[in-house]
Write a protein that holds these residues in place. Structure first.
Motif, PDB file in Angstrom:
ATOM      1  N   ASP A 173     109.260  65.718  51.501  1.00  0.00           N
ATOM      2  CA  ASP A 173     108.186  66.498  50.887  1.00  0.00           C
ATOM      3  C   ASP A 173     108.582  67.951  50.630  1.00  0.00           C
ATOM      4  O   ASP A 173     108.217  68.542  49.617  1.00  0.00           O
ATOM      5  N   ALA A 174     109.327  68.494  51.563  1.00  0.00           N
ATOM      6  CA  ALA A 174     109.589  69.928  51.468  1.00  0.00           C
ATOM      7  C   ALA A 174     110.890  70.256  50.729  1.00  0.00           C
ATOM      8  O   ALA A 174     110.927  71.143  49.892  1.00  0.00           O
ATOM      9  N   SER A 175     111.948  69.529  51.053  1.00  0.00           N
ATOM     10  CA  SER A 175     113.216  69.933  50.467  1.00  0.00           C
ATOM     11  C   SER A 175     113.969  68.756  49.855  1.00  0.00           C
ATOM     12  O   SER A 175     113.763  67.602  50.234  1.00  0.00           O
ATOM     13  N   SER A 191     113.892  79.878  45.662  1.00  0.00           N
ATOM     14  CA  SER A 191     113.490  78.514  46.031  1.00  0.00           C
ATOM     15  C   SER A 191     114.689  77.632  46.332  1.00  0.00           C
ATOM     16  O   SER A 191     114.556  76.548  46.876  1.00  0.00           O
ATOM     17  N   ASN A 222     113.859  73.865  47.574  1.00  0.00           N
ATOM     18  CA  ASN A 222     112.509  73.617  48.038  1.00  0.00           C
ATOM     19  C   ASN A 222     111.730  72.951  46.911  1.00  0.00           C
ATOM     20  O   ASN A 222     111.378  73.599  45.926  1.00  0.00           O
ATOM     21  N   THR A 244     108.789  72.019  46.605  1.00  0.00           N
ATOM     22  CA  THR A 244     107.388  72.363  46.360  1.00  0.00           C
ATOM     23  C   THR A 244     107.275  73.575  45.431  1.00  0.00           C
ATOM     24  O   THR A 244     106.275  73.746  44.750  1.00  0.00           O
ATOM     25  N   THR A 245     108.319  74.399  45.396  1.00  0.00           N
ATOM     26  CA  THR A 245     108.223  75.595  44.572  1.00  0.00           C
ATOM     27  C   THR A 245     109.096  75.537  43.319  1.00  0.00           C
ATOM     28  O   THR A 245     108.933  76.347  42.415  1.00  0.00           O
TER      29      THR A 245
END
Lengths: 788, 66
Positions: A81-83, A111, A129, A131-132
């Motif tokens: 999810d994050a990376s 990011s 990342n 998410t960004t």
């Protein structure tokens, strides 16, 4: 006029450089990259190397498919999810500046967590990342600074291969054991009956025994497997006597130790395995920046843009392209499947497929073949065949691509070892028989000693070291071979077949001019107009015009697929197709560029394929020892020209489809010939795989090559006869070294049959013979390589 | 002479420690890329990267020599 080089990419800036920050740039693209680096404190990029950059390519819309999660799923190394972690292959990586900038990506975009370059593989592993920042944004960031990654269908279909490090572990274990066992065995060699030695002997021997177990059962395990496989197929390969030696050494030494008879030969055993593995590592020279396994998947995109009924553009994975689909092919994109051109100016570069460097113009309604690259603007096409059914790609459904080539080929070492094993067994039997009548107690001793000393250490080492060293020598001369077996196969070649276009012809076209002669002034004007165009023909012509100097061009216009025009000193200069300069097109197969100056057609430049330098010399050198042939997919327009260069008995075959080429090679092999195929394009891929050795000639070894046994740099193509000769001589050196090795075995055998093989003799003789052989073959191969 | 037991034990132990370190370094991928680290270690450490950005536009010539 001082020639100013672009601060970013090193290209000639011309008379009107783009100046920014008191530095010259050849174009706005390069300036923009500098701006990005400058704003982010990354100008150190330019301190490490001079002009390290590359002009960034236009990418608008090209990577839209990366937003589709389903399509890109397999590209990731790791994703949660994050990376996300992803490895990109970036062909432009070439210097320390590249490493530096790519490892500082996090400064361009926070990011991106980290990035690590693997320089030999030209790869960068990016952790970001998710998410960004999206994957598409990462790829666009890389492209915007001139490091456009190559994302191909192969990345999305093949699961990431794991690096195999077992051989290093095995060597580590063997080396560790060898060194320590040597140390612990040493005291006993002096055979002094000192009190303390006698006391510690059992401990030393126990430690030695413990250490030798992983050597036999782990480090040497491959040899057991290989020997077993060989015996199962009724082949006495070199691993059979090796395993015989290891087993006998181990059992006899264990017996000696546990019954307190002697110290055993464990040090020789560990050394033996260590040297064998060392040889194995040595012959494993790999060129990690090259790939010998590429097929069309390495060049085809992961997804394409489809135009649906409502004129909407959607991304589809390439395997979901169906017959009747309408595709949008953007500038510089690959045509994924056969189809018909619907709209747009098609100018297709088929160099991937045929090696033909000049682009082909197509009109709507013409058939387009998979593998071509669109060069001028976007086109629309309708698909007639699915990707795997296309003219080019169906070649890969042939069985040849699913079988490994080396299986079934008997190597020189194996054929020697067969006789060797039989002889050793006979000697052991005879010696045993003799001692049976003289002294029964000695039988086991002598038989095992014979088997130990006959262990073909030197024999097994000579081929890996000779071939491994030759592989490196070839590498330095720009012939990159897949593995050492190729050298052996090369030495057996008797027939050499060449592809025509791209293989024996240059990628640089020969340019000639016909028409009203041009003045120096006019040539300069033409050159100035050409400078602004990125079209391959313009670039070729630009480099061909010798006149120096660049003049200012105004009103520059590029009509896609037609030509270019511009004003120099108020004279309108038009360069392009016949249509573009308003004359009736001539019916000819040649590629021409017409010139019109001030509205008057002056003449035209003709682009022709030229043969590589030294080609006739090469044919001459080869003709005595090899049967030669040309196997081309083109028409026979150049037949007469080629016949002049080739010997009379050479075969010339034209108009062959990729599958026909494969079949032709197979027919030759069925006649008992050993064929060397030299090609360059994907259309040769079948023939390259089918042939005994398939070599690829490549102008730029990093960019493109179909699956093959070896890649030769085009600049070293003329050394082909030398390469063939060297491989033959290498095999001769191996044969000579076999004699030396058998000589050593003979000396050892004298000790063995007389029952005098003490551990210390074995410990000296075995490494000594190995080292002699290694030195002999290394010096030998270097010597023949340096001889002209 | 019993000291020899201790010495052998220590010497083997040291060898084993190095052996384990070797296996660990192989496992971590240290030998996969033999070239890049040799270049990477020569790059300057950049402590200056935290310098505020405005400075740059006023002193471009300094930046170039960085």
């Amino acid at each position: 006029m001082i020639k100013e080089k672009c601060f970013h990419c090193g290209n000639d800036c011309g008379s009107k450089p783009v100046v920014y920050d008191s530095k010259c740039f050849c174009c706005n693209g390069c300036k923009t990259v500098y701006q990005i680096f400058n704003e982010n404190d990354l100008t150190c990029y330019y301190d490490l190397e001079n002009n390290p950059g590359k002009i960034p390519e236009e990418i608008n819309g090209k990577y839209n498919y990366l937003d589709d999660d389903k399509i890109v799923e397999k590209l990731y190394d790791f994703k949660d999810d994050a990376s996300s972690v992803i490895t990109f292959y970036i062909p432009h990586i070439h210097c320390s500046s590249c490493i530096w900038i790519l490892e500082n990506l996090n400064k361009l975009n926070p990011s991106i967590n980290s990035s690590q370059v693997n320089f030999p593989k030209k790869e960068v592993r990016v952790t970001f990342n998710s998410t960004t920042i999206t994957l598409k944004k990462v790829v666009e960031l890389l492209s915007s600074i001139g490091y456009e990654p190559l994302i191909s269908l192969e990345d999305a279909t093949v699961s990431k291969r794991k690096i195999d490090r077992t051989l290093i572990y095995k060597l580590g274990v063997a080396g560790f054991a060898f060194g320590n066992i040597m140390l612990l065995s040493f005291p006993e060699y002096f055979q002094s009956d000192e009190y303390w030695l006698d006391r510690y002997k059992p401990l030393f021997r126990l430690l030695i025994f413990v250490m030798v177990i992983p050597v036999v059962f782990y480090s040497a395990s491959e040899y057991f497997v290989s020997a077993y496989k060989g015996l199962k197929h009724k082949i006495l390969n070199i691993d059979v006597p090796i395993v015989l030696g290891i087993v006998v050494l181990f059992l006899r030494s264990a017996y000696e130790i546990f019954f307190n008879i002697g110290q055993g030969y464990f040090d020789s055993l560990a050394g033996f395995v260590f040297f064998l593995l060392l040889g194995k590592i040595f012959q494993q020279q790999t060129y990690s920046f090259l790939s010998f396994e590429r097929d069309y998947k390495s060049y085809f995109p992961v997804a394409v843009t489809k135009i649906d009924k409502d004129k909407k553009e959607i991304n589809v994975a390439i395997y979901d392209v169906k017959k009747g689909d309408r595709l949008l092919i953007r500038d510089k994109e690959l045509i994924p499947a056969d189809g018909i051109l619907i709209a747009g100016n098609a100018e297709i570069d088929y160099s991937f497929v045929t090696g033909e460097s000049l682009p082909v113009n197509k009109n709507s309604g013409d058939k387009l073949f998979a593998g071509g690259k669109q060069l001028s603007g976007a086109i629309e096409m309708e698909i007639l065949q699915t990707v795997s059914q296309s003219y080019l790609t169906q070649l890969w459904s042939n069985d040849v691509f699913n079988t490994t080539k080396t299986s079934g080929i008997k190597t020189l070492t194996d054929s020697i070892s067969k006789r060797f094993t039989i002889i050793v067994l006979v000697i052991a039997f005879l010696a045993g028989l003799y001692w049976y009548f003289v002294d029964v107690k000695m039988v086991a001793n002598v038989v095992t000693a014979v088997l130990i000393v006959a262990c073909p250490c030197a024999l097994a080492l000579s081929a890996p070291f000779a071939l491994g060293n030759m592989l490196r020598i070839f590498g330095r001369q720009k012939l990159y071979l897949k593995n050492v077996d190729v050298i052996e196969n090369l030495s057996k070649i008797d027939t050499v077949i060449f592809d025509k276009t791209g293989t024996i012809t240059n990628s640089k076209a020969k340019i000639s001019y016909q028409g009203e002669p041009l003045s120096t002034h006019e040539n300069v004007a033409i050159k100035s107009v050409l400078r602004s165009s990125n079209h391959p023909l313009s670039r070729m012509l630009y480099e061909d015009i010798q006149e120096e100097g660049i003049e200012e061009v105004s009103d520059f216009k590029q009509v896609i697929g037609k030509g270019i025009e511009g004003k120099v000193n108020d004279l309108t200069i038009k360069i392009g197709s016949a249509q573009f300069v308003d004359i009736a097109p001539e019916n000819s197969l040649q590629t021409r560029s017409y010139i019109s100056i001030g509205g008057k057609v002056k003449g035209n430049f003709i682009f022709e394929n030229s043969y590589r330098k030294g080609l006739d010399v090469l044919f001459n050198q080869l003709k005595d020892d090899f049967e030669l042939g040309i196997l081309s997919g083109d028409n026979d327009g150049e037949k007469e020209q080629l016949q002049l260069m080739l010997p009379d008995n050479a075969t010339l075959i034209f108009n062959k489809k990729p599958a026909d080429k494969l079949k032709y090679i197979k027919d030759l092999q069925d006649q008992g010939k050993n064929v060397l195929m030299i090609g360059d394009g994907l259309n040769d891929a079948g023939a390259l795989v089918q042939s005994n050795v398939g070599l690829v000639v490549s102008e730029n070894i990093n960019v493109f090559s179909p699956a093959s046994d070896g890649i030769v740099d085009a600049t070293h193509f003329e050394f082909l006869p030398k390469f063939l000769k060297l491989s033959k001589q290498t095999l001769n050196i191996i044969k000579m070294s076999f004699i030396v090795s058998i000589l050593y075995n003979f000396i050892g055998m004298l000790f063995a049959v007389t029952g005098n093989l003490s551990p210390i003799v074995a410990a000296i003789l075995m490494p000594l013979s190995s080292i002699t052989i290694v030195i002999f073959v290394t010096l030998g191969t270097n010597l023949i390589a340096h001889k002209k | 002479m019993d000291i020899i037991f201790v010495m052998i034990a220590v010497s083997i132990l040291i060898a084993v420690v190095f052996f384990i370190l070797f296996i660990k370094s192989v496992k971590s991928g240290q030998y996969d890329d033999m070239y890049t680290p040799s270049v990477r270690m020569l790059f300057e450490d950049e402590f200056v990267s935290e310098v505020p950005k405005e400075q740059k536009s006023t002193s471009k010539s300094i930046n170039q020599n960085q």
